[in-house]
Design a protein around this motif. Structure first.
Motif, PDB file in Angstrom:
ATOM      1  N   VAL A 126      17.699   0.340 -39.112  1.00 48.40           N
ATOM      2  CA  VAL A 126      18.644  -0.739 -39.408  1.00 48.40           C
ATOM      3  C   VAL A 126      17.932  -1.907 -40.074  1.00 48.40           C
ATOM      4  CG1 VAL A 126      20.140  -2.483 -38.350  1.00 48.40           C
ATOM      5  CG2 VAL A 126      20.321  -0.094 -37.635  1.00 48.40           C
ATOM      6  N   GLU A 127      16.762  -2.266 -39.564  1.00 45.01           N
ATOM      7  CA  GLU A 127      16.010  -3.394 -40.129  1.00 45.01           C
ATOM      8  C   GLU A 127      15.521  -3.078 -41.543  1.00 45.01           C
ATOM      9  OE1 GLU A 127      12.981  -4.135 -37.268  1.00 45.01           O
ATOM     10  OE2 GLU A 127      14.401  -4.795 -35.716  1.00 45.01           O
ATOM     11  N   ALA A 128      15.041  -1.862 -41.771  1.00 46.64           N
ATOM     12  CA  ALA A 128      14.558  -1.490 -43.103  1.00 46.64           C
ATOM     13  C   ALA A 128      15.695  -1.508 -44.119  1.00 46.64           C
ATOM     14  CB  ALA A 128      13.915  -0.110 -43.053  1.00 46.64           C
ATOM     15  N   LEU A 129      16.855  -1.030 -43.726  1.00 43.05           N
ATOM     16  CA  LEU A 129      17.989  -1.008 -44.644  1.00 43.05           C
ATOM     17  C   LEU A 129      18.535  -2.401 -44.907  1.00 43.05           C
ATOM     18  CD1 LEU A 129      19.723   2.180 -43.224  1.00 43.05           C
ATOM     19  CD2 LEU A 129      18.533   1.983 -45.410  1.00 43.05           C
ATOM     20  N   VAL A 151      14.783  -4.199 -54.953  1.00 45.88           N
ATOM     21  CA  VAL A 151      14.776  -2.806 -54.489  1.00 45.88           C
ATOM     22  C   VAL A 151      15.940  -2.092 -55.174  1.00 45.88           C
ATOM     23  CG1 VAL A 151      15.002  -1.248 -52.526  1.00 45.88           C
ATOM     24  CG2 VAL A 151      13.725  -3.379 -52.277  1.00 45.88           C
ATOM     25  N   ALA A 152      15.613  -1.215 -56.103  1.00 44.59           N
ATOM     26  CA  ALA A 152      16.655  -0.482 -56.840  1.00 44.59           C
ATOM     27  C   ALA A 152      16.981   0.854 -56.190  1.00 44.59           C
ATOM     28  CB  ALA A 152      16.215  -0.255 -58.282  1.00 44.59           C
ATOM     29  N   GLU A 153      16.036   1.400 -55.416  1.00 42.26           N
ATOM     30  CA  GLU A 153      16.244   2.708 -54.803  1.00 42.26           C
ATOM     31  C   GLU A 153      15.604   2.738 -53.425  1.00 42.26           C
ATOM     32  OE1 GLU A 153      15.383   7.494 -55.569  1.00 42.26           O
ATOM     33  OE2 GLU A 153      14.674   5.992 -57.000  1.00 42.26           O
ATOM     34  N   VAL A 154      16.296   3.345 -52.489  1.00 44.39           N
ATOM     35  CA  VAL A 154      15.764   3.606 -51.157  1.00 44.39           C
ATOM     36  C   VAL A 154      15.706   5.109 -50.991  1.00 44.39           C
ATOM     37  CG1 VAL A 154      16.047   3.287 -48.673  1.00 44.39           C
ATOM     38  CG2 VAL A 154      16.793   1.485 -50.248  1.00 44.39           C
ATOM     39  N   SER A 196      24.019  -0.309 -35.957  1.00 43.53           N
ATOM     40  CA  SER A 196      24.584   0.909 -36.530  1.00 43.53           C
ATOM     41  C   SER A 196      23.835   1.335 -37.791  1.00 43.53           C
ATOM     42  CB  SER A 196      26.059   0.698 -36.875  1.00 43.53           C
ATOM     43  OG  SER A 196      26.562   1.799 -37.598  1.00 43.53           O
ATOM     44  N   PRO A 197      22.974   2.355 -37.718  1.00 44.26           N
ATOM     45  CA  PRO A 197      22.382   2.873 -38.957  1.00 44.26           C
ATOM     46  C   PRO A 197      23.433   3.358 -39.948  1.00 44.26           C
ATOM     47  CG  PRO A 197      21.207   3.722 -37.038  1.00 44.26           C
ATOM     48  CD  PRO A 197      22.452   3.045 -36.531  1.00 44.26           C
TER      49      PRO A 197
END
Length: 337
Positions: free
Chosen positions: A191-194, A203-206, A241-242
């Motif tokens: 959740v924190e990373a997102l 950030v263009a892509e995860v 909530s992920p």
């Protein structure tokens, strides 16, 4: 509740469905009735208003509705069914799985119906409330009683590894000893990373992958049943909530999966803008057999990727599909060597 084998019923015709829609069938097709499912073979030939009436009635049934298709099937009635099968070959296994967990099967069908046209955030609330209901149900309690004791993971290491590569954020699920099972620590870290990826316009892509032999075997079973009550569990899902975080960053989201993806491992990937799989990958939703429904966002992500009926088939049957089937269904966008 029983998982005793039942004889496969004779599929109901369109005429029989029309009569039942007019006069009712009591609780015959329900977890409290003779069989916790309804099976039909809706042939063409009805007037549009009659097909409308049957379709509306089928969507109100307190059980999964399985339609048998083919060239002569009425498309409108078949579309109202929870599962559509081309042949009867898969019917006995599917009905046996429904009979083994009729309450969870009923709730799954109802959730998929009502959330189909909802906004993602609203549909996730419905999914969580339904999941919470089943957490206090007899089928899940029976599964917990049968489950062998499982130790919680004492590994203090970080459950995720993050790496920045230009405009890409690489997210590695990093619990290989537990086959990347999603525990509380991984949930919170994800959740924190997102949230970081959503807030940072650079950030263009995860890209999300998994360490070790597989992508993820889903929720950590050692933690199942560990919350004090279903209402508190629902609150936690709403706060951490992920699934909602994945939905918010979906336009940037790529998944690369390998090995097995089970439960949350499939459900998370369903939110991806692009999903690729290794040739040996497989996918499975086993939650209904545990007396639950997919509760990590799968009742929302997967219908929007592969449709309501294929989602229901995957979840109700509990079957494991390979990468080729996943590609044919649209669950993945490409299969790589």
């Amino acid at each position: 509740m029983t998982d005793a084998p039942r004889p496969a019923p004779s599929p109901l015709s369109s005429a029989a469905l029309l009569e039942m829609a007019a006069y009712g069938d009591g609780l015959a097709a329900s977890p409290a009735g003779a069989a916790p499912y309804l099976v039909c073979r809706p042939e063409r030939g009805l007037a549009a208003a009659e097909a409308d009436r049957i379709a509306a009635w089928l969507r109100e049934r307190p059980c999964p509705v399985v339609g048998l298709g083919g060239a002569d099937a009425d498309p409108q009635i078949l579309a109202a069914c929870d599962v559509a099968l081309e042949s009867e070959a898969a019917l006995p296994g599917l009905l046996g799985a429904i009979a083994a967990a009729p309450l969870a099967a009923m709730v799954l069908a109802q959730v998929l119906r009502v959330t189909e046209a909802m906004a993602v955030s609203e549909a996730l609330v419905v999914e969580s409330l339904a999941f919470a209901t089943l957490q206090d149900g007899p089928e899940f309690r029976a599964w917990l009683a049968r489950r062998p004791p499982m130790a919680l993971d004492a590994d203090p290491g970080p459950p995720l590894r993050l790496e920045r590569d230009g405009d890409r954020l690489l997210v590695l699920l990093d619990r290989p000893a537990r086959r990347n099972a999603v525990d509380r620590r991984m949930r919170d870290a994800l959740v924190e990373a997102l949230a970081l990826a959503l807030a940072d316009d650079s950030v263009a892509e995860v890209e999300i992958t998994g360490a070790g032999r597989c992508f993820s075997i889903g929720g950590d079973l050692a933690e199942f049943g560990g919350t004090p009550d279903p209402a508190t569990a629902h609150m936690i899902r709403m706060l951490r909530s992920p699934a909602l975080a994945l939905a918010r960053v979906a336009r940037k989201l790529t998944f690369r999966v390998h090995g097995v993806s089970i439960g949350a491992g499939v459900e998370f990937a369903g939110f991806g803008r692009r999903v690729t799989a290794r040739a040996g990958a497989s996918f499975q939703l086993p939650e209904v057999s545990m007396g639950l429904i997919p509760g990590a966002g799968g009742c929302v992500s997967l219908p929007r990727r592969i449709g309501r009926q294929k989602t229901a088939l995957l979840a109700l049957s509990g079957r494991r599909i390979n990468a080729a089937t996943a590609l044919a269904w649209g669950l993945v966008d490409a299969v790589e060597p």
